[in-house]
Write a protein that holds these residues in place. Structure first.
Motif, PDB file in Angstrom:
ATOM      1  N   PHE A   1       0.823  -1.209   0.000  1.00 35.81           N
ATOM      2  CA  PHE A   1       0.000   0.000   0.000  1.00 35.81           C
ATOM      3  C   PHE A   1       0.862   1.266   0.000  1.00 35.81           C
ATOM      4  CE2 PHE A   1      -3.253  -2.938   1.815  1.00 35.81           C
ATOM      5  CZ  PHE A   1      -4.181  -2.792   0.791  1.00 35.81           C
ATOM      6  N   ILE A   2       2.037   1.185   0.607  1.00 37.82           N
ATOM      7  CA  ILE A   2       2.933   2.348   0.589  1.00 37.82           C
ATOM      8  C   ILE A   2       3.406   2.633  -0.835  1.00 37.82           C
ATOM      9  CG2 ILE A   2       5.232   3.153   1.289  1.00 37.82           C
ATOM     10  CD1 ILE A   2       4.760   1.836   3.981  1.00 37.82           C
ATOM     11  N   THR A   3       3.726   1.568  -1.574  1.00 32.98           N
ATOM     12  CA  THR A   3       4.169   1.787  -2.962  1.00 32.98           C
ATOM     13  C   THR A   3       3.064   2.400  -3.811  1.00 32.98           C
ATOM     14  OG1 THR A   3       3.515  -0.465  -3.624  1.00 32.98           O
ATOM     15  CG2 THR A   3       5.786  -0.138  -2.845  1.00 32.98           C
ATOM     16  N   LYS A   4       1.804   2.204  -3.420  1.00 30.90           N
ATOM     17  CA  LYS A   4       0.677   2.773  -4.156  1.00 30.90           C
ATOM     18  C   LYS A   4       0.244   4.136  -3.626  1.00 30.90           C
ATOM     19  CE  LYS A   4       0.285  -0.912  -6.705  1.00 30.90           C
ATOM     20  NZ  LYS A   4       0.648  -0.871  -8.141  1.00 30.90           N
ATOM     21  N   SER A   5       0.874   4.578  -2.549  1.00 25.87           N
ATOM     22  CA  SER A   5       0.463   5.842  -1.941  1.00 25.87           C
ATOM     23  C   SER A   5       0.909   7.028  -2.784  1.00 25.87           C
ATOM     24  CB  SER A   5       1.063   5.975  -0.533  1.00 25.87           C
ATOM     25  OG  SER A   5       0.603   4.935   0.304  1.00 25.87           O
ATOM     26  N   PRO A   6       0.042   8.015  -2.974  1.00 27.17           N
ATOM     27  CA  PRO A   6       0.433   9.202  -3.741  1.00 27.17           C
ATOM     28  C   PRO A   6       1.286  10.147  -2.898  1.00 27.17           C
ATOM     29  CG  PRO A   6      -1.797   9.463  -2.935  1.00 27.17           C
ATOM     30  CD  PRO A   6      -1.360   8.073  -2.528  1.00 27.17           C
ATOM     31  N   TRP A   7       2.016  11.002  -3.574  1.00 25.70           N
ATOM     32  CA  TRP A   7       2.791  12.028  -2.886  1.00 25.70           C
ATOM     33  C   TRP A   7       1.842  13.096  -2.357  1.00 25.70           C
ATOM     34  CZ3 TRP A   7       7.971  12.447  -1.793  1.00 25.70           C
ATOM     35  CH2 TRP A   7       8.401  13.696  -1.314  1.00 25.70           C
ATOM     36  N   THR A   8       2.030  13.503  -1.114  1.00 19.98           N
ATOM     37  CA  THR A   8       1.221  14.557  -0.510  1.00 19.98           C
ATOM     38  C   THR A   8       2.114  15.727  -0.141  1.00 19.98           C
ATOM     39  OG1 THR A   8       1.491  13.792   1.778  1.00 19.98           O
ATOM     40  CG2 THR A   8      -0.270  12.760   0.471  1.00 19.98           C
ATOM     41  N   ARG A   9       1.511  16.734   0.414  1.00 22.44           N
ATOM     42  CA  ARG A   9       2.277  17.930   0.792  1.00 22.44           C
ATOM     43  C   ARG A   9       3.326  17.621   1.853  1.00 22.44           C
ATOM     44  NH1 ARG A   9       1.861  21.907   4.587  1.00 22.44           N
ATOM     45  NH2 ARG A   9       0.031  20.891   5.482  1.00 22.44           N
ATOM     46  N   ILE A  10       3.091  16.595   2.664  1.00 20.22           N
ATOM     47  CA  ILE A  10       4.066  16.227   3.699  1.00 20.22           C
ATOM     48  C   ILE A  10       4.844  14.965   3.326  1.00 20.22           C
ATOM     49  CG2 ILE A  10       2.731  17.328   5.523  1.00 20.22           C
ATOM     50  CD1 ILE A  10       1.757  14.555   6.359  1.00 20.22           C
ATOM     51  N   GLY A  11       4.732  14.515   2.087  1.00 16.94           N
ATOM     52  CA  GLY A  11       5.492  13.369   1.631  1.00 16.94           C
ATOM     53  C   GLY A  11       4.602  12.168   1.352  1.00 16.94           C
ATOM     54  N   ARG A  12       5.241  11.039   1.100  1.00 17.81           N
ATOM     55  CA  ARG A  12       4.521   9.797   0.830  1.00 17.81           C
ATOM     56  C   ARG A  12       4.478   8.892   2.050  1.00 17.81           C
ATOM     57  NH1 ARG A  12       7.212   8.587  -3.164  1.00 17.81           N
ATOM     58  NH2 ARG A  12       5.773   9.172  -4.834  1.00 17.81           N
ATOM     59  N   LEU A  13       5.515   8.914   2.862  1.00 15.95           N
ATOM     60  CA  LEU A  13       5.617   8.031   4.015  1.00 15.95           C
ATOM     61  C   LEU A  13       5.117   8.679   5.305  1.00 15.95           C
ATOM     62  CD1 LEU A  13       9.216   6.673   3.301  1.00 15.95           C
ATOM     63  CD2 LEU A  13       7.052   5.615   2.666  1.00 15.95           C
ATOM     64  N   MET A  14       5.299   9.980   5.420  1.00 15.86           N
ATOM     65  CA  MET A  14       4.967  10.671   6.663  1.00 15.86           C
ATOM     66  C   MET A  14       3.496  10.542   7.062  1.00 15.86           C
ATOM     67  SD  MET A  14       6.701  12.282   8.979  1.00 15.86           S
ATOM     68  CE  MET A  14       8.169  12.849   8.127  1.00 15.86           C
ATOM     69  N   PRO A  15       2.533  10.607   6.134  1.00 15.56           N
ATOM     70  CA  PRO A  15       1.129  10.463   6.567  1.00 15.56           C
ATOM     71  C   PRO A  15       0.837   9.132   7.255  1.00 15.56           C
ATOM     72  CG  PRO A  15       1.223  11.391   4.356  1.00 15.56           C
ATOM     73  CD  PRO A  15       2.623  10.979   4.708  1.00 15.56           C
ATOM     74  N   TRP A  16       1.514   8.074   6.845  1.00 15.57           N
ATOM     75  CA  TRP A  16       1.326   6.786   7.502  1.00 15.57           C
ATOM     76  C   TRP A  16       1.744   6.854   8.967  1.00 15.57           C
ATOM     77  CZ3 TRP A  16      -0.476   2.097   5.482  1.00 15.57           C
ATOM     78  CH2 TRP A  16      -0.772   2.105   4.122  1.00 15.57           C
ATOM     79  N   MET A  17       2.908   7.428   9.221  1.00 21.14           N
ATOM     80  CA  MET A  17       3.434   7.458  10.589  1.00 21.14           C
ATOM     81  C   MET A  17       2.612   8.351  11.502  1.00 21.14           C
ATOM     82  SD  MET A  17       7.513   7.534   9.707  1.00 21.14           S
ATOM     83  CE  MET A  17       7.399   8.538   8.225  1.00 21.14           C
ATOM     84  N   VAL A  18       2.248   9.511  10.987  1.00 20.50           N
ATOM     85  CA  VAL A  18       1.496  10.468  11.811  1.00 20.50           C
ATOM     86  C   VAL A  18       0.073   9.982  12.049  1.00 20.50           C
ATOM     87  CG1 VAL A  18       0.617  12.829  11.902  1.00 20.50           C
ATOM     88  CG2 VAL A  18       2.923  12.390  11.038  1.00 20.50           C
ATOM     89  N   GLY A  19      -0.563   9.449  11.006  1.00 20.11           N
ATOM     90  CA  GLY A  19      -1.946   9.021  11.145  1.00 20.11           C
ATOM     91  C   GLY A  19      -2.128   7.816  12.043  1.00 20.11           C
ATOM     92  N   CYS A  20      -1.137   6.940  12.094  1.00 22.46           N
ATOM     93  CA  CYS A  20      -1.272   5.707  12.881  1.00 22.46           C
ATOM     94  C   CYS A  20      -0.958   5.897  14.357  1.00 22.46           C
ATOM     95  CB  CYS A  20      -0.371   4.620  12.313  1.00 22.46           C
ATOM     96  SG  CYS A  20      -0.912   3.966  10.717  1.00 22.46           S
ATOM     97  N   ALA A  21      -0.229   6.940  14.710  1.00 22.15           N
ATOM     98  CA  ALA A  21       0.275   7.084  16.085  1.00 22.15           C
ATOM     99  C   ALA A  21      -0.834   7.037  17.140  1.00 22.15           C
ATOM    100  CB  ALA A  21       1.095   8.361  16.208  1.00 22.15           C
ATOM    101  N   PRO A  22      -1.930   7.815  17.020  1.00 22.50           N
ATOM    102  CA  PRO A  22      -2.969   7.749  18.067  1.00 22.50           C
ATOM    103  C   PRO A  22      -3.601   6.366  18.185  1.00 22.50           C
ATOM    104  CG  PRO A  22      -3.255   9.698  16.690  1.00 22.50           C
ATOM    105  CD  PRO A  22      -2.253   8.840  16.002  1.00 22.50           C
ATOM    106  N   CYS A  23      -3.799   5.697  17.053  1.00 16.91           N
ATOM    107  CA  CYS A  23      -4.404   4.362  17.084  1.00 16.91           C
ATOM    108  C   CYS A  23      -3.479   3.355  17.740  1.00 16.91           C
ATOM    109  CB  CYS A  23      -4.757   3.922  15.668  1.00 16.91           C
ATOM    110  SG  CYS A  23      -5.894   5.028  14.805  1.00 16.91           S
ATOM    111  N   VAL A  24      -2.168   3.488  17.510  1.00 27.25           N
ATOM    112  CA  VAL A  24      -1.197   2.600  18.160  1.00 27.25           C
ATOM    113  C   VAL A  24      -1.295   2.734  19.673  1.00 27.25           C
ATOM    114  CG1 VAL A  24       1.249   2.129  18.497  1.00 27.25           C
ATOM    115  CG2 VAL A  24       0.394   2.579  16.210  1.00 27.25           C
ATOM    116  N   VAL A  25      -1.399   3.975  20.147  1.00 29.33           N
ATOM    117  CA  VAL A  25      -1.436   4.222  21.595  1.00 29.33           C
ATOM    118  C   VAL A  25      -2.663   3.575  22.224  1.00 29.33           C
ATOM    119  CG1 VAL A  25      -1.674   6.030  23.331  1.00 29.33           C
ATOM    120  CG2 VAL A  25      -0.067   6.324  21.445  1.00 29.33           C
ATOM    121  N   VAL A  26      -3.821   3.691  21.575  1.00 29.90           N
ATOM    122  CA  VAL A  26      -5.047   3.103  22.126  1.00 29.90           C
ATOM    123  C   VAL A  26      -4.936   1.582  22.191  1.00 29.90           C
ATOM    124  CG1 VAL A  26      -7.519   2.782  21.732  1.00 29.90           C
ATOM    125  CG2 VAL A  26      -6.495   5.032  21.383  1.00 29.90           C
TER     126      VAL A  26
END
Length: 519
Positions: free
Chosen positions: A93-118
């Protein structure tokens, strides 16, 4: 700092390439110390949480949640195996992810953090109803999935910090130092908070320094309700503290790291489909040998980590010292990361792997043969040196493998996530098997959940899991590493060839931009 990087060589180029990062004609290779530190801090949260689970989840499931050893083995194996399966899926899914304003990989890390904590918090919660086995199995699988969604893109981010091997190696050394410190912090926080749940002062009426006779019951005194409630409370407090650290470290990385697009591939190049890229990666001999070698080495380290608290509690009279011994191991590892970085820069990475990892074998045997407090601390310091090498070397060598693959397949790009995700997949799957089998061995040996003492077969089993088994796995891994073909001479040749390839890619990108501006 600004997170992500979207570069334009001119205003007209920016209008013609909306939504896609344009290529720099002069790729910025140098990384500031601040960028390296922020990148390294991003790796700490997974290690903080991973350290707590590695050292304490097994004994928590057995003595606090009080599920059977068989159920605990299923939870540990299925959770690890599920996490391993999700690694290549996340890589896809990362290889299929489009480039965003904050990059291609960064949205995965930032978006998952709260869910990981729960998910992490509820992993350490004892539900007030039956069905605890299903509860822990579900939340451990969920936690492994979410931590994968965060860790795989973070690992692949190494390739998108700089195109310079020295800068990437330096960033990796910063990362490994911070990850070892994260492991140290995780073990320290978890160990100090929950230590009172495992000192077993309520069992002091018995002589617990030696195992019971062969034909006696192991459970003369079991955990009383007051201590059990206290243990549950302490584990939840520790989970909350570690969850807060996870969010804080992720925020620092988000604010301090810029993700760059691939500087080697020409702008007109098209990514190879995932399944073809997977086949190419799996045929790359340096990748197979590196992964196979550190698969066995990581299993050895995992066996020691997961069984160490049980070993100190039941096999030797060190139950009041285990948290300090663990901290000594991790402090030694953190202090030796810079030393190993200098060593590999001077003598080569393969030599560093042999010198660093073999150091662990004689000392684990000594701890089993001479189980006293002084020897335990000597072993802790020596083992820390090997732990540091086993953490630093694979992540320092993997970018070299990716570079070698790029030269062998110049028309194939976008496979970094495949390399990193499948490396994590193989090591996680093997660790899951080893954890499940080791816990099953305790079941067959007669482990008594919640008991103050364990029968002699359990003690013998713990001695094997701490001593003989890790040595066998390390020897196997080092034997496979002999076949690893990327020497320092090969690595330097690859660096020169990649520099030329990068210049050609930048030149092609500039010509393409110029043609686009004339249309």
């Amino acid at each position: 700092m600004v997170t992500g990087e979207k570069l334009a060589s001119s205003s007209s180029d920016g209008l013609l390439n909306v939504g896609h990062p344009t290529r720099q004609t002069d790729v910025e290779q140098h990384l500031s110390v601040c960028s390296k530190i922020c990148f390294a801090i991003g790796g700490a949260p997974s290690q903080i949480a991973g350290s707590a689970t590695a050292f304490f989840l097994q004994i928590y499931l057995l003595n606090v949640a009080q599920i059977s050893p068989f159920q605990a083995s299923v939870v540990l194996f299925v959770g690890k195996a599920w996490g391993a399966v999700t690694d290549p899926l996340v890589g896809f899914f990362i290889t299929k992810s489009p480039w965003t304003r904050i990059g291609r990989l960064m949205p995965w890390m930032v978006g998952c953090a709260p869910c990981v904590v729960v998910s992490y918090f509820y992993l350490w919660f004892v539900p007030p109803f039956s069905g605890k086995f299903i509860w822990y199995l579900s939340f451990y699988c969920l936690y492994q999935t979410l931590i994968t969604c965060s860790h795989v893109p973070y690992s692949a981010l190494t390739m998108f910090l700089s195109s310079d091997q020295r800068e990437r190696d330096s960033a990796t050394a910063y990362r490994m130092t911070m990850e070892v410190l994260g492991t140290l912090v995780g073990a320290a926080v978890q160990g100090q908070i929950v230590a009172s749940a495992h000192t077993m002062k309520h069992c002091s009426a018995l002589n617990l320094s030696a195992p019971p006779p062969e034909n006696s019951s192991s459970a003369h005194i079991t955990l009383v309700p007051d201590y059990l409630s206290h243990a549950k409370e302490m584990y939840m407090i520790a989970a909350g503290v570690i969850g807060g650290m996870f969010l804080l470290c992720t925020l620092v990385m988000f604010l301090g790291v810029r993700e760059k697009d691939d500087p080697y591939a020409p702008c007109s190049g098209k990514p190879v489909p995932f399944h073809r890229g997977f086949l190419l990666v799996m045929r790359h001999w340096p990748y197979l040998t590196l992964t196979g070698a550190f698969l066995f080495i990581s299993v050895a380290v995992q066996l020691v980590q997961s069984n160490f608290v049980l070993f100190c509690t039941y096999a030797v009279d060190l139950r009041d010292h285990f948290q300090y011994i663990v901290l000594t191991i991790l402090m030694s590892a953190a202090a030796s990361i810079p030393l190993w970085q200098r060593f590999l820069a001077r003598f080569g990475k393969k030599t560093a792997a042999y010198c660093g990892i073999t150091w662990m074998m004689p000392f684990t045997i000594l701890l089993v043969c001479i189980p006293n407090l002084t020897m335990a601390y000597v072993v802790a310091v020596a083992s820390g040196l090997s732990v540091a090498a086993s953490l630093l070397l694979p992540w320092s060598m993997l970018p070299d493998v990716v570079d070698d693959f790029r030269l062998a397949n110049p028309d194939s790009r976008g496979h970094e996530a495949i390399f990193y995700s499948f490396y994590i997949f193989f090591t996680k799957f093997a660790s899951g098997i080893s954890l499940g089998v080791s816990t099953l061995c305790l079941q067959f040996a007669g482990y008594d959940t919640g008991a103050c003492q364990q029968p002699r077969p359990v003690v013998y089993t713990l001695n094997l899991l701490i001593g003989a088994a890790p040595v066998a796995f390390i020897l196997t891994g080092l034997t496979i590493l002999l076949l690893y073909p990327i020497t320092e001479q090969v690595r330097q040749k690859n660096k020169l060839a990649l520099d030329q390839l990068r210049k050609q890619g930048c030149s092609t990108g500039s010509e393409t931009d110029g043609l686009g501006g004339n249309v």
